[in-house]
Design a protein around this motif. Sequence first.
Motif, PDB file in Angstrom:
ATOM      1  N   SER A  82       0.871  -1.186   0.000  1.00  0.00           N
ATOM      2  CA  SER A  82       0.000   0.000   0.000  1.00  0.00           C
ATOM      3  C   SER A  82       0.903   1.229   0.000  1.00  0.00           C
ATOM      4  O   SER A  82       0.818   2.093   0.864  1.00  0.00           O
ATOM      5  CB  SER A  82      -0.940   0.001   1.211  1.00  0.00           C
ATOM      6  N   GLY A  83       1.800   1.270  -0.980  1.00  0.00           N
ATOM      7  CA  GLY A  83       2.768   2.350  -1.063  1.00  0.00           C
ATOM      8  C   GLY A  83       2.109   3.690  -1.308  1.00  0.00           C
ATOM      9  O   GLY A  83       1.119   3.796  -2.033  1.00  0.00           O
ATOM     10  N   GLN A  84       2.648   4.739  -0.691  1.00  0.00           N
ATOM     11  CA  GLN A  84       2.062   6.077  -0.823  1.00  0.00           C
ATOM     12  C   GLN A  84       2.140   6.590  -2.253  1.00  0.00           C
ATOM     13  O   GLN A  84       1.264   7.324  -2.710  1.00  0.00           O
ATOM     14  CB  GLN A  84       2.773   7.039   0.132  1.00  0.00           C
ATOM     15  N   GLN A  85       3.179   6.197  -2.972  1.00  0.00           N
ATOM     16  CA  GLN A  85       3.335   6.667  -4.345  1.00  0.00           C
ATOM     17  C   GLN A  85       2.643   5.753  -5.345  1.00  0.00           C
ATOM     18  O   GLN A  85       2.032   6.218  -6.303  1.00  0.00           O
ATOM     19  CB  GLN A  85       4.824   6.782  -4.695  1.00  0.00           C
ATOM     20  N   SER A  86       2.743   4.446  -5.100  1.00  0.00           N
ATOM     21  CA  SER A  86       2.285   3.486  -6.114  1.00  0.00           C
ATOM     22  C   SER A  86       0.880   2.969  -5.877  1.00  0.00           C
ATOM     23  O   SER A  86       0.298   2.336  -6.750  1.00  0.00           O
ATOM     24  CB  SER A  86       3.253   2.302  -6.162  1.00  0.00           C
ATOM     25  N   GLY A  87       0.320   3.200  -4.679  1.00  0.00           N
ATOM     26  CA  GLY A  87      -0.992   2.628  -4.384  1.00  0.00           C
ATOM     27  C   GLY A  87      -0.887   1.143  -4.126  1.00  0.00           C
ATOM     28  O   GLY A  87       0.092   0.667  -3.561  1.00  0.00           O
ATOM     29  N   ASN A  95       7.302  -4.804  -0.347  1.00  0.00           N
ATOM     30  CA  ASN A  95       7.068  -3.885   0.764  1.00  0.00           C
ATOM     31  C   ASN A  95       6.471  -2.570   0.254  1.00  0.00           C
ATOM     32  O   ASN A  95       6.211  -2.408  -0.942  1.00  0.00           O
ATOM     33  CB  ASN A  95       8.344  -3.668   1.593  1.00  0.00           C
ATOM     34  N   ASN A  96       6.264  -1.635   1.158  1.00  0.00           N
ATOM     35  CA  ASN A  96       5.583  -0.396   0.789  1.00  0.00           C
ATOM     36  C   ASN A  96       6.461   0.587   0.030  1.00  0.00           C
ATOM     37  O   ASN A  96       6.004   1.669  -0.349  1.00  0.00           O
ATOM     38  CB  ASN A  96       5.000   0.268   2.038  1.00  0.00           C
ATOM     39  N   PHE A  97       7.725   0.222  -0.200  1.00  0.00           N
ATOM     40  CA  PHE A  97       8.616   1.028  -1.022  1.00  0.00           C
ATOM     41  C   PHE A  97       8.872   0.358  -2.369  1.00  0.00           C
ATOM     42  O   PHE A  97       9.857   0.661  -3.044  1.00  0.00           O
ATOM     43  CB  PHE A  97       9.929   1.287  -0.282  1.00  0.00           C
TER      44      PHE A  97
END
Length: 260
Positions: free
Chosen positions: A56-61, A112-114
């Motif tokens: 659930s990455g902030q940039q990638s969704g 991961n989220n990155f």
Amino acid sequence: GVAINTDGQVAFGGRDGDGNDAVFIQAGKVVAEGDTLEDDTILAAFRGHGEVGINSGQQSGDRVAFHGQAEIGPNDTAAVFTQAGLVAAVGEPLSVGITVDDIDPEGKVAINNFDQVAFHGRVEIEDGLYDDHFGVVFISDGVETRVDAQEGSNLLDDTPLDDITESGGVAINDFDEVAFHGLTGDIKAVFTSEGLAAKVGDILDESTTLQDINENGGVAINLFGWVAFHGQTGDFKAVFISDGQTTQMVARVGDTLRDG
């Protein structure tokens, strides 16, 4: 395979209404065989048994990772993808004389989220007349692929990593710490990028010994580097957690859980 992120989005493998193998989240189809991904790579086919990872990455969704075959040149190439495109592929050079020799879908996939993806495979290392081949755990963000752990080497805590067990799967946290199964000597163990998490024969307390580790149960890791895995103590199957210093039994067959 199934995976869930912190936003509650669930990723899973399946088949769409046209009969194509596909990856879904509950909101809809993410990608299907034959699709052209965002980076213009063509997904020729999926590999494995529908294993997926989701973040659930902030940039990638909600980015989903999976194994497949990329349509590259005249032949299809084993690779790891997200819906954004190719993450890593067999034949990719890592550094001078070192190449991604194989990507093993049996080892599953984690993200991961990155947008760092962890997966199992092998490297080929040029060594004179005869090249060497080693089982490894890779991490890739789609730009750079690197070896996180390699058979025949020592981990950061100087534990010898003699074998990597692909069927044990892989997990990665947001500090790019990876967890996986393998052998140190001929002893079953669970490892992280930092070193040994737990091994068969470890004494947990006066009455509990870790008598077996079941790699088929997979592995998980949290933000603090605690690893969860399946095993056995005495005659009972159990679930354990370890931070690399202390291993605890979470639940054992025959136990009464807290809710009765």
